[in-house]
Every structure is written in C-alpha cells, then in structure tokens.
Scaffold this active site. Structure first.
Site, PDB file in Angstrom:
ATOM      1  N   ASP A   1       0.687  -1.369  -0.354  1.00 20.70           N
ATOM      2  CA  ASP A   1      -0.013   0.263  -0.047  1.00 20.70           C
ATOM      3  C   ASP A   1       1.050   1.250   0.012  1.00 20.70           C
ATOM      4  OD1 ASP A   1      -2.319  -1.011   0.043  1.00 20.70           O
ATOM      5  OD2 ASP A   1      -2.312  -1.170   2.262  1.00 20.70           O
TER       6      ASP A   1
ATOM      7  N   TYR B   1       6.179  -9.586   6.594  1.00 20.45           N
ATOM      8  CA  TYR B   1       6.312  -8.598   7.101  1.00 20.45           C
ATOM      9  C   TYR B   1       7.204  -7.935   8.020  1.00 20.45           C
ATOM     10  CZ  TYR B   1       3.172  -7.219   3.137  1.00 20.45           C
ATOM     11  OH  TYR B   1       2.465  -7.180   1.604  1.00 20.45           O
TER      12      TYR B   1
END
EC number: 5.4.99.12
Length: 270
Positions: A54, A112
């Site tokens: 994002d 992540y």
C-alpha cells in the site's frame, strides 16, 4: 518468449503503493517504465508481483515476473533496469524461470516486518521508515495477545472495507515481537494477507500494550469478525514486505530481505 523473475527493494514513502494508477506515481508504474526503456521502448511491459504493498509501505524483498523476448544476462537486467529507476527503487537480482512460475500464485508465504520506534519524540532520522508509539508498552501482554492470532482464522476484524479478497480466511504462521533497544520489531508470516491486515493487527496489539484493552480482547475481536470493533489502522511508515517463500522446485534458495533490512542496525537495535 521467456519468463524473467526480478527481486526488488524500495522505499515506499514517495509512492502511492505498488499497483499501477492513472497518475503513474506508483512503484509498478516506475518499474514497468524502466523495463520498457531497458527493452528499447518497443511497447508497454506488464509485470506481476508477489504482494501489492500500500501507499507508504516499503519492500526489502518484492518478487515480480514478466514475459519477454529480450535476451540478456542476469546482471545486465539488474544494472540496465536500475539505470532507469529512481534512487528509491532498485532491482537486486534477476533470473530466468519456467513458465510454471508465478510471482503471486506460486508463493507459499509472505513475511512482513514492522519497525516501531518507542522514543519520547518521533524519530527524525527514521521519518517515513519506522512507526512511532511514545506511550509505555506492556510487551509481554502484547505477546500473549498475539498467540490468539496464530493459525487459520477468519480475519474479517482486521481487513479494510476496501479489501477485494474473495474470502477472509488466512493462516498466520508467525507473529514475533522482539525488543531491540528503542525499537520493537514485529515479524509476521502468513500464506497471504488481507488489505491492511498487518497494520490493523499492529494497531490492535498496541491497544493491548497500552493497557486500553485486556489480553483476552484479541481473541474476542477475532471471533467477532467485525472490523468496526477493531483498533484504528496503524501508520504504514514502519511496514516492510521482507520475504517471499516459493516451492523448492523453482530453485530460490533464500528470498529474505529482512536480513538485509535489520543487519546494518544490529548495534542500534540492541
């Protein structure tokens, strides 16, 4: 026509996410423009990525593939494409792969890393590259709450309203919270992630760490399957796509950018 895989790293601060947009201010737009220039401007180049990051989210290891008639040595792909990329985006490696390889659908898991600065004031030297929480945090309580999230669950309470995934069930294999000096380092590995899932998980864990919610709230929130009951989506600044895992048949030995991400700061992180 042959298929090429590329490993990328980028600072997402200046970019409005990975996925192409009409205005062109995305990582995918920059990469595809650089590939087209490297190929001699013969037309647009289409890429597929392992994970669509994002706005403001970084990557220490992003994997993409493209199909091309261009024949070049692996190192020529790296140096040639980098010559057309802005400084905040870099190709780390390139290699030919079989047609069976798909950067997204062949991936077994994504990892992540979230870097959280716990200083009294915001971290000027880490601006855009680390999240910030100045309130004291109960790390053992956060770790206890995190255990409820491991395994296969319906993560509806942690997906954004714009999430386009067909179903909300994901398998979270790992959620570690490490204290390294003034930083907390969150490491999350799953088969796949929902839109804003990592940032929503971090936001919920911080609610527990700050004493605003009890440890048991995390399990209750997970079972509620209602995003409206969750914590606010936490800032993107400290979030990095750090590793992609593929089946052994494709011959990728180690695609863990987290090693590179954290190793220069071992002393600073404790």
């Amino acid at each position: 026509m042959s298929r090429i895989a590329l490993g990328l790293a980028y600072d997402g601060s200046a970019w409005q996410g990975w996925q192409t947009q009409p205005h062109g201010v995305t990582v995918q737009d920059q990469v595809e423009a650089a590939l087209a220039s490297f190929a001699g401007g013969g037309g647009p180049v289409a890429t597929v990525c392992a994970g669509r990051t994002d706005t403001g989210v970084h990557a220490a290891m992003q994997v993409i593939h493209l199909d091309t008639d261009l024949q070049r040595r692996d190192e020529s792909w790296v140096r040639g494409v980098n010559a057309f990329l802005p400084p905040s985006i870099v190709v780390q490696w390139a290699r030919p792969v079989s047609e069976a390889f798909h950067a997204r659908f062949s991936a077994r898991s994504r990892t992540y890393v979230y870097l959280l600065w716990r200083g009294r004031v915001r971290p000027a030297l880490w601006a855009g590259r680390a999240g910030w929480a100045f309130q004291p945090l109960d790390v053992p309580a956060m770790r206890a709450a995190a255990r409820a999230l491991l395994g296969e669950h319906d993560f509806s309470s942690f997906r954004s309203s714009q999430c386009q995934a067909r179903h909300p069930v994901r398998t979270l294999h790992r959620l570690d919270i490490d204290e390294r000096g003034a930083f907390l380092v969150f490491t999350l590995r799953a088969n796949a992630f929902l839109h804003h899932m990592v940032r929503n998980l971090i936001g919920a864990l911080l609610q527990v760490g700050q004493g605003r919610e009890p440890v048991a709230w995390m399990d209750a929130l997970l079972c509620a399957r209602d995003r409206r009951l969750g914590a606010p989506t936490f800032m993107p600044d400290g979030l990095y796509l750090s590793a992609i895992e593929y089946p052994a048949e494709f011959g990728f030995d180690e695609l863990d950018g987290g090693i590179t991400l954290l190793s220069p700061f071992t002393g600073a992180l404790g």
